[in-house]
Scaffold this active site. Sequence first.
Site, short mmCIF file in Angstrom:
data_model
loop_
_atom_site.label_atom_id
_atom_site.label_comp_id
_atom_site.label_asym_id
_atom_site.label_seq_id
_atom_site.Cartn_x
_atom_site.Cartn_y
_atom_site.Cartn_z
CG HIS A 133 36.95 54.75 37.59
ND1 HIS A 133 36.78 54.69 36.23
CD2 HIS A 133 37.04 53.47 38.01
CE1 HIS A 133 36.78 53.40 35.83
NE2 HIS A 133 36.94 52.66 36.91
CG ASP A 190 32.30 64.33 34.35
OD1 ASP A 190 32.36 63.89 33.18
OD2 ASP A 190 31.33 64.08 35.11
C1 BV8 Z 1 41.73 47.31 39.21
C2 BV8 Z 1 40.34 57.63 36.60
C3 BV8 Z 1 42.32 45.63 40.74
C4 BV8 Z 1 41.57 58.42 36.35
C5 BV8 Z 1 40.39 55.56 35.27
C6 BV8 Z 1 45.13 43.69 31.44
C7 BV8 Z 1 43.95 43.10 31.01
C8 BV8 Z 1 42.73 43.38 31.61
C9 BV8 Z 1 42.67 44.27 32.68
C10 BV8 Z 1 43.82 44.85 33.11
C11 BV8 Z 1 45.05 44.57 32.50
N1 BV8 Z 1 45.98 45.29 33.12
C12 BV8 Z 1 45.40 46.00 34.11
C13 BV8 Z 1 44.08 45.72 34.12
C14 BV8 Z 1 43.05 46.29 35.04
C15 BV8 Z 1 42.77 47.73 34.64
C16 BV8 Z 1 42.14 47.76 33.26
O1 BV8 Z 1 41.00 47.40 33.08
N2 BV8 Z 1 42.94 48.20 32.28
C17 BV8 Z 1 42.44 48.25 30.92
C18 BV8 Z 1 42.83 49.59 30.28
C19 BV8 Z 1 43.05 47.08 30.15
N3 BV8 Z 1 41.82 48.23 35.61
C20 BV8 Z 1 42.29 48.78 36.74
O2 BV8 Z 1 43.47 48.96 36.98
C21 BV8 Z 1 41.24 49.14 37.77
N4 BV8 Z 1 41.65 48.61 39.04
O3 BV8 Z 1 41.47 46.49 38.37
O4 BV8 Z 1 42.17 47.01 40.46
C22 BV8 Z 1 42.07 45.49 42.17
C23 BV8 Z 1 40.87 44.93 42.57
C24 BV8 Z 1 40.64 44.75 43.93
C25 BV8 Z 1 41.62 45.13 44.85
C26 BV8 Z 1 42.83 45.71 44.42
C27 BV8 Z 1 43.06 45.91 43.07
C28 BV8 Z 1 41.13 50.65 37.93
C29 BV8 Z 1 40.63 51.25 36.65
C30 BV8 Z 1 40.37 52.75 36.86
C31 BV8 Z 1 41.41 53.55 36.13
N5 BV8 Z 1 41.04 54.95 36.20
N6 BV8 Z 1 40.05 56.85 35.39
C32 BV8 Z 1 41.38 59.38 35.21
O5 BV8 Z 1 40.23 59.66 34.83
O6 BV8 Z 1 42.41 59.83 34.71
S1 BV8 Z 1 39.95 54.73 33.88
C33 BV8 Z 1 39.33 55.71 32.65
O7 BV8 Z 1 38.77 54.78 31.71
C34 BV8 Z 1 38.18 56.64 33.01
O8 BV8 Z 1 37.71 56.50 34.33
C35 BV8 Z 1 37.08 56.17 32.08
O9 BV8 Z 1 35.86 56.42 32.59
C36 BV8 Z 1 37.40 54.73 32.00
C37 BV8 Z 1 36.70 53.97 30.95
O10 BV8 Z 1 36.82 54.66 29.73
P1 BV8 Z 1 35.44 55.10 29.03
O11 BV8 Z 1 34.65 55.89 29.99
O12 BV8 Z 1 34.79 53.91 28.45
O13 BV8 Z 1 35.97 56.10 27.93
P2 BV8 Z 1 36.51 55.70 26.47
O14 BV8 Z 1 37.15 56.94 25.92
O15 BV8 Z 1 37.29 54.44 26.54
O16 BV8 Z 1 35.19 55.38 25.63
C38 BV8 Z 1 34.23 56.42 25.40
C39 BV8 Z 1 33.05 55.76 24.73
O17 BV8 Z 1 32.02 56.74 24.55
C40 BV8 Z 1 33.37 55.22 23.35
O18 BV8 Z 1 32.81 53.91 23.24
C41 BV8 Z 1 32.66 56.19 22.39
O19 BV8 Z 1 32.17 55.52 21.25
C42 BV8 Z 1 31.51 56.64 23.24
N7 BV8 Z 1 31.00 57.98 22.93
C43 BV8 Z 1 31.69 59.10 22.63
N8 BV8 Z 1 30.83 60.14 22.50
C44 BV8 Z 1 29.59 59.65 22.73
C45 BV8 Z 1 29.69 58.27 23.00
N9 BV8 Z 1 28.62 57.49 23.26
C46 BV8 Z 1 27.41 58.09 23.24
N10 BV8 Z 1 27.23 59.41 23.01
C47 BV8 Z 1 28.28 60.21 22.74
N11 BV8 Z 1 28.07 61.52 22.50
#
Ligand code: BV8
Length: 294
Positions: free
Chosen positions: A151, A118
């Site tokens: 990202h 963002d």
């Molecule tokens: C890659 C951009 C390899 C787009 C995003 C199976 C097992 C393990 C891993 C994998 C798997 N299958 C695939 C994978 C890999 C995959 C992955 O990790 N998947 C997960 C879901 C299982 N990763 C990838 O594909 C990555 N690439 O690995 O490539 C590679 C390497 C080298 C060479 C070639 C290839 C790419 C990942 C990027 C994906 N794109 N976003 C878009 O925004 O639409 S990911 C998306 O999730 C966002 O970017 C976000 O930032 C990110 C993480 O989420 P969070 O930011 O943590 O948000 P979330 O809602 O989950 O949590 C919010 C937290 O805030 C909570 O804990 C909450 O309690 C807290 N909170 C809320 N309010 C507050 C607060 N805390 C404090 N104060 C508050 N007020």
Amino acid sequence: MSVNVEDIVLHNFREYVKSAKHILVITGAGLSAASGIPTFRDGGGMWNSLDVEKLATPEAFATNPGLVWQFYHYRRVKALEAQPNQAHYVLARLSIPKLLKKVAPQAKTFHHVTQNVDRLIIRAMDNLNNDTPESLSHLNHSRVNSVIEIHGRITDVQCTQCGHREEVLSSPLCSSLDTSILNGYEDAGSEHRYIAPEDLPRCSACGALARPGVVWFGEKPYHLDDINLLVYKADLCIVIGTSSTVRPASTYAYRVQRHGGKVAVFNLNESVGDERADFIFRGPCETELLRVFP
Ligand code: BV8
Ligand code: ZN
């Protein structure tokens, strides 16, 4: 006088920060929650009602670019409308060496890897820079370099052919993406309107179909080599507002600990890896960060 656990954690953390030399901050969607940008996986998170696979993958874009663009365009509008919150400003202040030295006198480097697309942390630093006395403005270049958007940026538009990439802060990107008909993230992600590729955002350099400048699942995140070096050097990793479920960002804190660094977690709720954390600050980061780094 009773001293509670929170005070002890705060004292011990502040003492450790005083000796920290290389500080690495990792942030996620929780950092921007107070700015009105929904998170992904908790509470009313976007991925709870929308199908990630349908919207945040290269395959989804290849299959239905119009649907993916409607989703990202709606998020672009929201990101452009949002304002940085107190949590962004605390981090922006810490990125100014002179201000960082007040809490971390030994600090040699401070880097912030954000998973957020963002751009709000950049805006907070820009706003601070505009308010920074001339005497500090020469530090600006080091501060901007201190942020790594792993990202990508939702405000960037990237060509699917020639690789041309530009930041576009105007909206709508093209007439077919007029968001007046959308009234929510769910609406933006639903199949309610087909848009032909020729009516979608095009590359300003070669005219090919353009895509949002973000990293989708299965794509390689940005600056991995630089980040690996920072992870290797860090003696303090501060993890803020992330569920720590998306790799590789979710692996960094544990890797800092593995070579002797310490980890502090700021989160509203429990997140993956909390059990390993050296310091936990449970609560909204927009108030907790201000409490810890007044
Ligand atoms: C890659 C951009 C390899 C787009 C995003 C199976 C097992 C393990 C891993 C994998 C798997 N299958 C695939 C994978 C890999 C995959 C992955 O990790 N998947 C997960 C879901 C299982 N990763 C990838 O594909 C990555 N690439 O690995 O490539 C590679 C390497 C080298 C060479 C070639 C290839 C790419 C990942 C990027 C994906 N794109 N976003 C878009 O925004 O639409 S990911 C998306 O999730 C966002 O970017 C976000 O930032 C990110 C993480 O989420 P969070 O930011 O943590 O948000 P979330 O809602 O989950 O949590 C919010 C937290 O805030 C909570 O804990 C909450 O309690 C807290 N909170 C809320 N309010 C507050 C607060 N805390 C404090 N104060 C508050 N007020
Ligand atoms: Zn192009």
